[in-house]
Design a protein around this motif. Structure first.
Motif, PDB file in Angstrom:
ATOM      1  N   ALA A  93       0.835  -1.195   0.000  1.00  0.00           N
ATOM      2  CA  ALA A  93       0.000   0.000   0.000  1.00  0.00           C
ATOM      3  C   ALA A  93       0.873   1.251   0.000  1.00  0.00           C
ATOM      4  N   GLU A  94       0.517   2.204  -0.859  1.00  0.00           N
ATOM      5  CA  GLU A  94       1.312   3.423  -0.945  1.00  0.00           C
ATOM      6  C   GLU A  94       1.161   4.228   0.335  1.00  0.00           C
ATOM      7  N   GLY A  95       2.292   4.766   0.807  1.00  0.00           N
ATOM      8  CA  GLY A  95       2.283   5.532   2.039  1.00  0.00           C
ATOM      9  C   GLY A  95       1.586   6.867   1.872  1.00  0.00           C
ATOM     10  N   ARG A  96       1.411   7.540   2.975  1.00  0.00           N
ATOM     11  CA  ARG A  96       0.756   8.845   2.979  1.00  0.00           C
ATOM     12  C   ARG A  96       1.651   9.899   2.350  1.00  0.00           C
ATOM     13  N   LEU A  97       1.035  10.889   1.738  1.00  0.00           N
ATOM     14  CA  LEU A  97       1.767  12.062   1.250  1.00  0.00           C
ATOM     15  C   LEU A  97       1.515  13.197   2.231  1.00  0.00           C
TER      16      LEU A  97
ATOM     17  N   ILE B  38       9.312  14.851  -4.473  1.00  0.00           N
ATOM     18  CA  ILE B  38       8.552  14.171  -3.432  1.00  0.00           C
ATOM     19  C   ILE B  38       9.489  13.124  -2.852  1.00  0.00           C
ATOM     20  N   TYR B  39       9.812  13.278  -1.581  1.00  0.00           N
ATOM     21  CA  TYR B  39      10.782  12.401  -0.927  1.00  0.00           C
ATOM     22  C   TYR B  39      10.098  11.147  -0.403  1.00  0.00           C
ATOM     23  N   GLY B  40      10.856  10.074  -0.351  1.00  0.00           N
ATOM     24  CA  GLY B  40      10.356   8.847   0.239  1.00  0.00           C
ATOM     25  C   GLY B  40      10.977   8.614   1.604  1.00  0.00           C
TER      26      GLY B  40
ATOM     27  N   ARG C 297       5.506   9.503   2.090  1.00  0.00           N
ATOM     28  CA  ARG C 297       6.142  10.454   1.173  1.00  0.00           C
ATOM     29  C   ARG C 297       6.012  11.855   1.748  1.00  0.00           C
ATOM     30  N   ILE C 298       7.037  12.648   1.496  1.00  0.00           N
ATOM     31  CA  ILE C 298       7.098  13.995   2.054  1.00  0.00           C
ATOM     32  C   ILE C 298       7.323  15.010   0.945  1.00  0.00           C
TER      33      ILE C 298
END
Length: 223
Positions: free
Chosen positions: A89-93, A130-132, A213-214
Motif C-alpha cells: 500500500a502506498e504511504g501517505r503524502l 517528493i521524498y520517500g 512520502r514527504i
C-alpha cells in the motif's frame, strides 16, 4: 525487480541476538528498499523474531536465540529475500512547511555559495521532489529521506554541531532529513519546520512510517 536483478545480500551476526541483512550498494536503490520492507514484514511473522528494523537498503533483525537458532534464521532470511515482492500500500503524502534560511537555517547561505546557486535556487531544488521515507531510526522519529536532487548532495560537516535543534530541515551526503529532537549532527541546516516528528505519548509515537512520502513547502526564505 526480476529474480536476475535481486541485489546480493550480506548477512552478519550483531551480537548473540541480532542479525544484519545488508544489500546496500554505492547508490541508494528505491527498488531494493521495497524488498527490504517486504523482508521485514515477512520476518516479523517468524516465531522467535522480536523486531525487524529497516535501514537504508539494510535490515536489522532482533531475535530470541533461545527460541530461534541463528543459523536457521540466516537460512530463513536468505530464502525469504528471494521471494517475490508483492504490491505494498502506498504511504501517505504529507506536506512539511519550512522556513528556510535566517537563524533557523543558518547553513543556507554558505551551502548555496558552495553549490554556486542562489538561496532561492537551493530552496527550489529542495522543495521540488517528493521524498520517500526510506527508514526511521538513528534517533526517535528521525526520517532518512530518499529523492534529494543530486545537485544538493553535500558531504557532512567536518565538525558536527553538538546541538542541532528539533525541527531542523537538514541535508547530509545524498540524503535529506528532519531533526525530531535536539541532538548532535554533522548535517547542514537549511531551514526549520514546526511539525513534530516524535511524541512518546502518541500512538504511534513517530509521525512518519517507512513508505510515507514527504513534500517540503517553503513558507519563507530569510536572509
Amino acid at each position: 525487480m526480476t529474480s536476475d536483478s535481486i541485489p546480493s545480500l550480506t548477512i552478519s551476526m550483531e551480537g548473540a541476538g541480532a542479525l544484519l541483512a545488508d544489500a546496500a550498494g554505492p547508490v541508494f536503490s528505491d527498488a531494493c528498499q521495497q524488498r527490504i520492507w517486504a523482508l521485514a514484514d515477512r520476518l516479523r511473522e517468524e516465531p522467535g523474531v522480536e523486531e525487524a528494523v529497516p535501514g537504508m537498503n539494510n535490515l536489522m533483525v532482533v531475535f530470541d536465540p533461545l527460541r530461534l537458532d541463528p543459523a536457521s534464521l540466516e537460512a530463513i532470511v536468505a530464502r525469504r529475500w528471494k521471494e517475490p515482492v508483492t504490491g505494498r500500500a502506498e504511504g501517505r503524502l504529507i506536506e512539511v512547511p519550512v522556513s528556510y534560511g535566517g537563524s533557523a537555517g543558518e547553513d543556507l547561505l554558505a551551502f548555496s555559495a558552495a553549490k554556486d546557486l542562489t538561496p532561492e535556487e537551493v530552496v527550489a531544488r529542495h522543495t521540488a521532489p517528493i521524498y520517500g521515507v526510506a527508514a526511521v531510526g538513528a534517533m526517535p522519529g528521525f526520517v532518512y529521506l530518499s529523492g534529494l536532487d543530486p545537485a544538493l548532495s553535500m558531504p557532512r560537516r567536518a565538525q558536527p554541531r553538538m546541538a542541532v535543534p528539533k525541527g531542523a530541515v537538514i541535508v547530509g551526503g545524498s540524503q535529506a532529513g528532519i531533526m525530531p529532537v535536539t541532538a548532535p549532527s554533522g548535517w547542514h541546516i537549511l531551514g526549520h519546520t514546526a511539525l513534530s516528528l516524535f511524541d512518546p505519548l502518541a500512538e504511534p509515537p513517530a509521525a512518519f512510517r517507512p513508505g510515507d512520502r514527504i513534500r517540503f513547502v517553503a513558507r519563507e526564505i530569510l536572509r
